[in-house]
Design a protein around this motif. Structure first.
Motif, PDB file in Angstrom:
ATOM      1  N   ASP A 137       0.697  -1.325   0.047  1.00  0.00           N
ATOM      2  CA  ASP A 137      -0.106   0.014  -0.302  1.00  0.00           C
ATOM      3  C   ASP A 137       0.786   1.314   0.057  1.00  0.00           C
ATOM      4  N   THR A 138       1.507   1.297  -0.787  1.00  0.00           N
ATOM      5  CA  THR A 138       1.915   2.669  -1.252  1.00  0.00           C
ATOM      6  C   THR A 138       1.443   4.090  -1.740  1.00  0.00           C
ATOM      7  N   ALA A 139       1.779   4.826  -1.639  1.00  0.00           N
ATOM      8  CA  ALA A 139       0.862   6.765  -2.140  1.00  0.00           C
ATOM      9  C   ALA A 139       0.683   6.305  -3.262  1.00  0.00           C
ATOM     10  N   ASP A 140       1.365   5.971  -4.435  1.00  0.00           N
ATOM     11  CA  ASP A 140       0.730   5.947  -5.720  1.00  0.00           C
ATOM     12  C   ASP A 140      -0.245   4.946  -5.914  1.00  0.00           C
ATOM     13  N   ILE A 141       0.187   3.361  -5.055  1.00  0.00           N
ATOM     14  CA  ILE A 141      -0.994   2.605  -5.921  1.00  0.00           C
ATOM     15  C   ILE A 141      -2.588   2.698  -4.469  1.00  0.00           C
ATOM     16  N   ILE A 142      -1.955   3.659  -3.690  1.00  0.00           N
ATOM     17  CA  ILE A 142      -3.301   4.223  -2.940  1.00  0.00           C
ATOM     18  C   ILE A 142      -4.058   5.835  -3.373  1.00  0.00           C
ATOM     19  N   ALA A 143      -3.590   6.490  -4.113  1.00  0.00           N
ATOM     20  CA  ALA A 143      -3.675   7.327  -5.616  1.00  0.00           C
ATOM     21  C   ALA A 143      -4.417   6.337  -7.030  1.00  0.00           C
ATOM     22  N   GLN A 144      -4.011   5.621  -7.632  1.00  0.00           N
ATOM     23  CA  GLN A 144      -4.753   4.771  -8.287  1.00  0.00           C
ATOM     24  C   GLN A 144      -5.941   4.661  -8.506  1.00  0.00           C
ATOM     25  N   ARG A 145      -5.719   3.695  -6.869  1.00  0.00           N
ATOM     26  CA  ARG A 145      -7.593   3.207  -5.803  1.00  0.00           C
ATOM     27  C   ARG A 145      -8.069   4.058  -5.954  1.00  0.00           C
ATOM     28  N   LEU A 146      -8.041   4.866  -5.443  1.00  0.00           N
ATOM     29  CA  LEU A 146      -8.935   6.297  -5.047  1.00  0.00           C
ATOM     30  C   LEU A 146      -9.675   7.099  -6.576  1.00  0.00           C
ATOM     31  N   ALA A 147      -8.390   6.985  -7.222  1.00  0.00           N
ATOM     32  CA  ALA A 147      -8.852   8.446  -8.766  1.00  0.00           C
ATOM     33  C   ALA A 147      -9.604   6.780  -9.373  1.00  0.00           C
ATOM     34  N   LEU A 148      -9.447   5.025  -9.052  1.00  0.00           N
ATOM     35  CA  LEU A 148     -10.488   4.510 -10.124  1.00  0.00           C
ATOM     36  C   LEU A 148     -12.640   4.834  -9.572  1.00  0.00           C
ATOM     37  N   TYR A 149     -11.323   4.957  -7.824  1.00  0.00           N
ATOM     38  CA  TYR A 149     -12.435   4.855  -6.626  1.00  0.00           C
ATOM     39  C   TYR A 149     -14.138   6.041  -7.579  1.00  0.00           C
ATOM     40  N   HIS A 150     -13.727   6.837  -7.386  1.00  0.00           N
ATOM     41  CA  HIS A 150     -13.984   8.031  -7.903  1.00  0.00           C
ATOM     42  C   HIS A 150     -14.526   8.587  -9.832  1.00  0.00           C
ATOM     43  N   GLU A 151     -13.903   7.367 -10.240  1.00  0.00           N
ATOM     44  CA  GLU A 151     -13.742   7.512 -12.519  1.00  0.00           C
ATOM     45  C   GLU A 151     -15.422   6.269 -11.817  1.00  0.00           C
TER      46      GLU A 151
END
Length: 224
Positions: A137-151
């Motif tokens: 759970d790195t910052a990059d991976i978390i950012a990707q998860r959040l972006a996917l959630y919003h999409e």
């Protein structure tokens, strides 16, 4: 009371789902937990899940929805209420869950939307990863998860808002404060559910009521 939950990772969905279930004495249907139980029991569904996991694939919607149907039938037999946690994650799941609910006479009364700022969610998830030694759970991976959630989630939120069953809550505070606001809102709505048809309901936005419920700061960490 039949509640489904929509929330980004780190917003406290699991914590609040358990609280609602305990307060109203209704089943907490957490799809992640259902998957783990079926795999552990090596049911037919569980074996199908394991095959996908072994190949590093996402579990197909039809398998998840099959588990959900079993859980909803059991919930109906137990009294008809539920808290649904973990689905829908996309519009096809939302529509499939709605059709299933109509078939079983178990459509949701409330779509509870936990809202939180991405920066706060990032802080919570990084703190949890450090606490649980989750190096993936790195910052990059978390950012990707959040972006996917919003999409994928934005159309779902709009759909429930148009149906008049969306209740939005500010999840930027402690789990206790958020939970108190949710229970007050749901208790206030409960007497109306049997008398107001879905087509006559209105979405409810409680995100501006933080001060009235003691919004004195954000939580240190929450469950997903």
């Amino acid at each position: 009371m039949r509640v489904l939950m929509i929330a980004p990772p780190g917003a406290g969905k699991g914590t609040q789902g358990a609280l609602i279930a305990a307060h109203f004495d209704i089943p907490h249907i957490a799809t992640g937990e259902l998957l783990r139980k079926h795999v552990a029991r090596r049911t037919a569904l569980g074996q199908a899940v394991q095959k996908h996991l072994d190949r590093g694939e996402l579990v197909p919607d039809e398998i998840v929805l099959g588990m959900l149907r079993e859980a909803m039938i059991a919930a109906k037999a137990a009294g008809g209420g539920f808290v649904l946690d973990g689905i829908p994650r996309n519009m096809p799941q939302a529509r499939a869950a709605y059709l299933m609910g109509r078939e079983l006479g178990m459509t949701a009364d409330v779509a509870l939307h936990l809202q939180a700022d991405d920066a706060e969610l990032m802080r919570r998830l990084l703190a949890r990863a450090a606490l649980e030694y989750r190096s993936d759970d790195t910052a990059d991976i978390i950012a990707q998860r959040l972006a996917l959630y919003h999409e994928v989630t934005s159309p779902i939120v709009a759909w429930y808002r148009n149906r008049g069953i969306l209740v939005s809550v500010d999840a930027m505070r402690s789990a206790r404060q958020v939970g108190r606001e949710i229970l007050v809102a749901l208790e206030a709505m409960r007497p109306l559910l049997d008398h107001v048809p879905e087509e006559a309901r209105l979405a409810v936005d409680l995100t501006s009521l933080g001060d009235a419920f003691g919004a004195t700061g954000v939580a240190a960490s929450t469950s997903d």
